[in-house]
Design a protein around this motif. Structure first.
Motif, PDB file in Angstrom:
ATOM      1  N   GLN A 175       0.824  -1.201   0.000  1.00  0.00           N
ATOM      2  CA  GLN A 175       0.000   0.000   0.000  1.00  0.00           C
ATOM      3  C   GLN A 175       0.862   1.256   0.000  1.00  0.00           C
ATOM      4  O   GLN A 175       2.021   1.238   0.426  1.00  0.00           O
ATOM      5  CB  GLN A 175      -0.911   0.013   1.227  1.00  0.00           C
ATOM      6  CG  GLN A 175      -1.966  -1.073   1.227  1.00  0.00           C
ATOM      7  CD  GLN A 175      -2.959  -0.897   2.366  1.00  0.00           C
ATOM      8  OE1 GLN A 175      -2.607  -0.399   3.428  1.00  0.00           O
ATOM      9  NE2 GLN A 175      -4.194  -1.299   2.139  1.00  0.00           N
ATOM     10  N   LEU A 176       0.282   2.351  -0.464  1.00  0.00           N
ATOM     11  CA  LEU A 176       0.954   3.642  -0.389  1.00  0.00           C
ATOM     12  C   LEU A 176       1.268   3.961   1.071  1.00  0.00           C
ATOM     13  O   LEU A 176       0.449   3.721   1.960  1.00  0.00           O
ATOM     14  CB  LEU A 176       0.068   4.738  -0.984  1.00  0.00           C
ATOM     15  CG  LEU A 176      -0.200   4.642  -2.490  1.00  0.00           C
ATOM     16  CD1 LEU A 176      -1.245   5.664  -2.910  1.00  0.00           C
ATOM     17  CD2 LEU A 176       1.089   4.839  -3.285  1.00  0.00           C
ATOM     18  N   GLY A 177       2.467   4.473   1.317  1.00  0.00           N
ATOM     19  CA  GLY A 177       2.880   4.806   2.671  1.00  0.00           C
ATOM     20  C   GLY A 177       3.437   3.640   3.457  1.00  0.00           C
ATOM     21  O   GLY A 177       3.799   3.792   4.624  1.00  0.00           O
ATOM     22  N   GLU A 178       3.532   2.485   2.815  1.00  0.00           N
ATOM     23  CA  GLU A 178       3.994   1.272   3.493  1.00  0.00           C
ATOM     24  C   GLU A 178       5.427   0.951   3.084  1.00  0.00           C
ATOM     25  O   GLU A 178       5.770   0.988   1.905  1.00  0.00           O
ATOM     26  CB  GLU A 178       3.071   0.119   3.111  1.00  0.00           C
ATOM     27  CG  GLU A 178       3.315  -1.189   3.826  1.00  0.00           C
ATOM     28  CD  GLU A 178       2.255  -2.216   3.435  1.00  0.00           C
ATOM     29  OE1 GLU A 178       1.116  -2.095   3.938  1.00  0.00           O
ATOM     30  OE2 GLU A 178       2.544  -3.095   2.600  1.00  0.00           O
ATOM     31  N   CYS A 179       6.251   0.629   4.061  1.00  0.00           N
ATOM     32  CA  CYS A 179       7.632   0.223   3.800  1.00  0.00           C
ATOM     33  C   CYS A 179       7.732  -1.287   3.989  1.00  0.00           C
ATOM     34  O   CYS A 179       7.520  -1.796   5.092  1.00  0.00           O
ATOM     35  CB  CYS A 179       8.592   0.944   4.743  1.00  0.00           C
ATOM     36  SG  CYS A 179      10.334   0.692   4.313  1.00  0.00           S
ATOM     37  N   THR A 180       8.027  -1.987   2.909  1.00  0.00           N
ATOM     38  CA  THR A 180       8.112  -3.445   2.937  1.00  0.00           C
ATOM     39  C   THR A 180       9.550  -3.872   2.698  1.00  0.00           C
ATOM     40  O   THR A 180      10.170  -3.467   1.713  1.00  0.00           O
ATOM     41  CB  THR A 180       7.199  -4.065   1.860  1.00  0.00           C
ATOM     42  OG1 THR A 180       5.839  -3.719   2.145  1.00  0.00           O
ATOM     43  CG2 THR A 180       7.332  -5.580   1.837  1.00  0.00           C
ATOM     44  N   ILE A 181      10.070  -4.680   3.606  1.00  0.00           N
ATOM     45  CA  ILE A 181      11.438  -5.173   3.508  1.00  0.00           C
ATOM     46  C   ILE A 181      11.408  -6.592   2.945  1.00  0.00           C
ATOM     47  O   ILE A 181      10.720  -7.467   3.480  1.00  0.00           O
ATOM     48  CB  ILE A 181      12.142  -5.178   4.878  1.00  0.00           C
ATOM     49  CG1 ILE A 181      11.987  -3.813   5.570  1.00  0.00           C
ATOM     50  CG2 ILE A 181      13.612  -5.540   4.710  1.00  0.00           C
ATOM     51  CD1 ILE A 181      12.592  -2.650   4.834  1.00  0.00           C
ATOM     52  N   LEU A 182      12.145  -6.809   1.866  1.00  0.00           N
ATOM     53  CA  LEU A 182      12.226  -8.116   1.224  1.00  0.00           C
ATOM     54  C   LEU A 182      13.512  -8.807   1.663  1.00  0.00           C
ATOM     55  O   LEU A 182      14.610  -8.347   1.355  1.00  0.00           O
ATOM     56  CB  LEU A 182      12.196  -7.959  -0.297  1.00  0.00           C
ATOM     57  CG  LEU A 182      12.323  -9.238  -1.126  1.00  0.00           C
ATOM     58  CD1 LEU A 182      11.107 -10.143  -0.916  1.00  0.00           C
ATOM     59  CD2 LEU A 182      12.477  -8.895  -2.609  1.00  0.00           C
ATOM     60  N   LEU A 183      13.360  -9.897   2.401  1.00  0.00           N
ATOM     61  CA  LEU A 183      14.501 -10.666   2.890  1.00  0.00           C
ATOM     62  C   LEU A 183      14.578 -12.000   2.156  1.00  0.00           C
ATOM     63  O   LEU A 183      13.553 -12.609   1.861  1.00  0.00           O
ATOM     64  CB  LEU A 183      14.362 -10.941   4.390  1.00  0.00           C
ATOM     65  CG  LEU A 183      14.347  -9.746   5.345  1.00  0.00           C
ATOM     66  CD1 LEU A 183      14.048 -10.228   6.759  1.00  0.00           C
ATOM     67  CD2 LEU A 183      15.671  -8.999   5.304  1.00  0.00           C
ATOM     68  N   ASN A 205       7.461  -1.002  12.609  1.00  0.00           N
ATOM     69  CA  ASN A 205       6.173  -0.898  11.909  1.00  0.00           C
ATOM     70  C   ASN A 205       6.276  -1.268  10.427  1.00  0.00           C
ATOM     71  O   ASN A 205       5.333  -1.052   9.663  1.00  0.00           O
ATOM     72  CB  ASN A 205       5.598   0.513  12.057  1.00  0.00           C
ATOM     73  CG  ASN A 205       6.536   1.580  11.517  1.00  0.00           C
ATOM     74  OD1 ASN A 205       7.713   1.318  11.289  1.00  0.00           O
ATOM     75  ND2 ASN A 205       6.017   2.784  11.322  1.00  0.00           N
ATOM     76  N   ASP A 206       7.408  -1.831  10.011  1.00  0.00           N
ATOM     77  CA  ASP A 206       7.569  -2.270   8.622  1.00  0.00           C
ATOM     78  C   ASP A 206       6.773  -3.543   8.353  1.00  0.00           C
ATOM     79  O   ASP A 206       6.422  -4.289   9.272  1.00  0.00           O
ATOM     80  CB  ASP A 206       9.046  -2.560   8.315  1.00  0.00           C
ATOM     81  CG  ASP A 206       9.874  -1.296   8.164  1.00  0.00           C
ATOM     82  OD1 ASP A 206       9.284  -0.212   7.991  1.00  0.00           O
ATOM     83  OD2 ASP A 206      11.114  -1.402   8.230  1.00  0.00           O
ATOM     84  N   HIS A 207       6.536  -3.781   7.075  1.00  0.00           N
ATOM     85  CA  HIS A 207       6.080  -5.085   6.624  1.00  0.00           C
ATOM     86  C   HIS A 207       7.309  -5.873   6.172  1.00  0.00           C
ATOM     87  O   HIS A 207       8.286  -5.295   5.701  1.00  0.00           O
ATOM     88  CB  HIS A 207       5.080  -4.955   5.474  1.00  0.00           C
ATOM     89  CG  HIS A 207       3.694  -4.620   5.932  1.00  0.00           C
ATOM     90  ND1 HIS A 207       3.382  -3.426   6.540  1.00  0.00           N
ATOM     91  CD2 HIS A 207       2.537  -5.334   5.881  1.00  0.00           C
ATOM     92  CE1 HIS A 207       2.091  -3.410   6.842  1.00  0.00           C
ATOM     93  NE2 HIS A 207       1.561  -4.552   6.457  1.00  0.00           N
TER      94      HIS A 207
END
Length: 246
Positions: free
Chosen positions: A30-38, A204-206
């Protein structure tokens, strides 16, 4: 698709010959969301990024950026995307300003608008006073700041970062990590950040854990910890990938 969804991936699979690199990938940002790909080496992170940026053609599944299909509406979709690659793509013999103006020209900006956008982005990264220096004169952290500024010049909805802090000192890493998280929170830009450094993940990241081409976990930090019955993301990652390093 909801207006709040910056990136939607559905049923995405990709193979190199008989070797499957991605297997039925599904997630949304979503907009405003920071998602970390591990993911460990060989997990499929680079393949996924190559498909999102349309360097590879989508053969099975669907990728949408702000509702635009990357395969059927590639120009409209890619206009919503800003990218910072792991390897620098700046021209070392040009100045900071020249590098950024080349990017604005590719996006069809007028000279007046380009000047305004360059000043705005460089000032936010404390690099405006160095705009007439050649890129090769900058240290690694400052080059990364320029690349982030360039990726934001056309006001994308999704910022894609492929391990942007590799090789940087601790202070430079922290500045960039903090800045990108502020961007997501304040400017409502969606972020997909590939990383192998657990301290770059905020509470608060995804988090998406990719292993052998499959998503093993997807959710907020707390949700991933609950799913894996672990006390830290580092422990969760270790369990999900059977001890392989990111």
């Amino acid at each position: 698709m909801s207006d709040a969804i910056a990136l939607a991936i559905e049923g995405l699979s990709f193979s190199y010959g008989n070797q499957k690199a991605l297997d039925d990938i599904n997630f949304k940002i979503q907009l405003g969301e920071c998602t970390i790909l591990l993911g460990p080496n060989g997990a499929g992170k680079s393949t996924l990024f190559s498909l999102i940026t349309h360097l590879y053609d989508t053969r099975q599944g669907r990728i949408q950026l702000c509702g635009f299909d990357i395969k059927k509406q590639s120009c409209l979709a890619l206009a919503k995307l800003g990218v910072v690659f792991q390897q620098t793509t700046l021209d070392m013999d040009l100045t900071v300003d020249q590098n950024l103006r080349y990017h604005t020209a590719l996006h069809g900006m007028s000279r007046k608008l380009a000047t305004e956008r360059i000043q705005q982005e460089l000032e936010r990264l404390n690099m405006y006073e160095r705009r007439f220096e050649k890129v090769r004169q900058l240290n690694g952290g400052h080059k990364r700041r320029v690349e982030i500024a360039r990726a934001l010049l056309h006001k994308p909805s999704l910022l894609l970062l492929d391990e942007p802090t590799v090789g940087l000192d601790v202070a430079s890493r922290k500045n960039i990590v903090d800045y990108v998280h502020r961007l997501a929170a304040e400017e409502k830009i969606a972020v997909l950040w590939a990383s192998h450094l657990m301290d770059e993940i905020y509470a608060n990241d995804h988090v998406i854990v990719l292993h052998k081409g499959q998503i093993k976990a997807n959710g907020t930090v707390n949700e991933v910890l609950q799913q894996t019955d672990t006390a830290s993301i580092n422990e969760a990652f270790h369990n999900l990938t059977r001890g392989q390093t990111a």
